[in-house]
Scaffold this active site. Structure first.
Site, mmCIF file in Angstrom:
data_model
loop_
_atom_site.group_PDB
_atom_site.id
_atom_site.type_symbol
_atom_site.label_atom_id
_atom_site.label_comp_id
_atom_site.label_asym_id
_atom_site.label_seq_id
_atom_site.Cartn_x
_atom_site.Cartn_y
_atom_site.Cartn_z
ATOM 1 N N HIS A 136 0.854 -1.190 0.000
ATOM 2 C CA HIS A 136 0.000 0.000 0.000
ATOM 3 C C HIS A 136 0.886 1.235 0.000
ATOM 4 C CE1 HIS A 136 1.035 0.136 4.224
ATOM 5 N NE2 HIS A 136 0.538 -1.080 4.396
ATOM 6 N N GLY A 148 1.880 3.127 2.234
ATOM 7 C CA GLY A 148 2.895 3.158 3.293
ATOM 8 C C GLY A 148 4.180 2.494 2.801
ATOM 9 N N HIS A 149 4.037 1.299 2.189
ATOM 10 C CA HIS A 149 5.222 0.632 1.632
ATOM 11 C C HIS A 149 5.841 1.492 0.539
ATOM 12 C CE1 HIS A 149 2.784 -3.030 2.887
ATOM 13 N NE2 HIS A 149 3.921 -3.224 3.522
ATOM 14 N N ASP A 163 5.238 1.013 12.675
ATOM 15 C CA ASP A 163 5.733 -0.070 13.530
ATOM 16 C C ASP A 163 6.911 0.479 14.330
ATOM 17 O OD1 ASP A 163 4.131 -2.402 12.407
ATOM 18 O OD2 ASP A 163 5.006 -1.534 10.611
ATOM 19 N N MET A 184 -2.195 3.578 7.267
ATOM 20 C CA MET A 184 -2.275 2.513 6.254
ATOM 21 C C MET A 184 -1.686 1.225 6.815
ATOM 22 S SD MET A 184 -2.227 3.928 2.634
ATOM 23 C CE MET A 184 -3.016 5.475 2.209
ATOM 24 N N SER A 185 -2.357 0.123 6.528
ATOM 25 C CA SER A 185 -1.906 -1.185 6.997
ATOM 26 C C SER A 185 -2.531 -2.255 6.105
ATOM 27 C CB SER A 185 -2.376 -1.393 8.445
ATOM 28 O OG SER A 185 -2.312 -2.765 8.783
ATOM 29 N N ARG A 199 -3.547 -4.930 7.142
ATOM 30 C CA ARG A 199 -4.637 -5.543 7.912
ATOM 31 C C ARG A 199 -5.913 -4.693 7.907
ATOM 32 N NH1 ARG A 199 0.003 -7.638 11.207
ATOM 33 N NH2 ARG A 199 -0.164 -9.902 11.146
HETATM 34 O O1 PAF Z 1 6.892 -4.904 8.970
HETATM 35 C C1 PAF Z 1 6.813 -5.967 8.310
HETATM 36 O O2 PAF Z 1 6.144 -6.048 7.274
HETATM 37 C C2 PAF Z 1 7.560 -7.198 8.792
HETATM 38 O O3 PAF Z 1 7.577 -7.257 10.194
HETATM 39 C C3 PAF Z 1 8.992 -7.302 8.224
HETATM 40 C C4 PAF Z 1 9.866 -6.158 8.687
HETATM 41 C C5 PAF Z 1 8.931 -7.324 6.709
HETATM 42 C C6 PAF Z 1 9.639 -8.598 8.708
HETATM 43 O O4 PAF Z 1 8.936 -9.708 8.288
#
Ligand code: PAF
Length: 283
Positions: A35, A37-38, A151, A185-186, A188
């Site tokens: 999403h 965020g990534h 996170d 954003m997540s 989940r």
């Molecule tokens: O934040 C995440 O998506 C996961 O915890 C990570 C850092 C990819 C490790 O699996």
């Protein structure tokens, strides 16, 4: 052209070649279901580094026995499209059998910080995260790795890992990306029903209100915690996992709001367990 690499050895060879060319590699580890965020992490990597690797691996070691490993959203074809159009150089897609072959026995424990917040309610979670992140670092050998501040505790745990184990990797934290109505954003968020989606707004709203209350002079962490709890619990279907008003680095709590405070929370709404946070700097 984006390369897709599934073999650990091939990933290492690619990385060696790129580093031998004097280029800087950026890595964004993900579990897919990408999403915005990534994308903010990946775009930062593309801007700062010569070559960008994104890994997608739903890491079984960080899921508890009653958690959503099986149902975790997997959207690989859409993810590939997003990564191609964003200009990523390599998508690293390792297989579970290669990362955790039979007889796998080595795990990384970060002490102290992992006893609080998500570490407390998800025992083993950070052991799994630290283990996979160290493995990905060893395989991809990036100069910089990008993680989201949503996170926050994970970011701190990874910074500690890098410092304590003398890894030559820069950890770049990136700000939380929110929907226009404030929801962080997540992947989940997909689990939320229409009603749950509305209730979920209470997380960012409560954090914002807490910030205003502190800026207006409230100094009791207990009062702030209780007010946040009330705002969230008054919404349908919410179940607070934790609300912490604490130190942003070691997560210890105190009675009085300190000059720099992390407010972090986790709330279950139906099948979704959502987290959000805010750093508050006192004037
Ligand atoms: O934040 C995440 O998506 C996961 O915890 C990570 C850092 C990819 C490790 O699996």
């Amino acid at each position: 052209m984006m390369e897709i690499i599934t073999s650990i050895e091939e990933m290492k060879t690619w990385s060696r070649r790129i580093r031998d060319e004097g280029k800087v590699i950026g890595l964004t580890p993900t579990m897919g279901c990408l999403h915005e965020g990534h994308l903010s992490l990946i775009k930062a990597s593309i801007t700062e580094c010569d070559s960008t690797v994104v890994s997608i691996f739903v890491n079984p070691a960080q899921f508890g026995p009653d958690e959503d490993l099986e149902s975790y959203p997997r959207t690989l074809e859409a993810d590939k499209e997003i990564l191609r159009s964003t200009g990523v150089d390599v998508l690293f897609l390792p297989a579970k059998e290669d990362l955790y072959p039979d007889g796998f026995k080595s795990f990384v424990e970060i002490e102290g910080k992992t006893n609080y917040l998500c570490g407390k309610s998800r025992p083993g979670f950070f052991r799994g995260v630290a283990t996979i992140v160290l493995k990905l670092f060893n395989i991809v050998n990036p100069r910089t790795a990008f993680f989201g501040e949503k996170d926050w505790q994970q970011l701190e745990v990874i910074r500690t890992l890098v410092r304590d184990l003398n890894l030559d990797i820069k950890i770049a934290g990136q700000p939380i990306v929110r929907e226009s109505d404030g929801l962080a954003m997540s992947s989940r968020n997909r689990y939320l029903s229409e009603e749950g989606r509305l209730s979920a707004l209470s997380l960012s709203q409560a954090l914002k209100t807490a910030q205003s209350r502190i800026e207006q002079g409230e100094r009791s962490t207990e009062i702030i915690r209780n007010e946040i709890r009330q705002m969230i619990e008054q919404k349908n279907g919410t179940e607070v996992d934790y609300i912490s008003v604490c130190d942003p680095e070691d997560f210890s709590e105190s009675e009085q709001i300190r000059s720099r405070t992390l407010i972090a929370l986790a709330v279950r709404i139906g099948k979704a367990r959502l987290i959000d946070n805010r750093i508050i700097e006192r004037a």
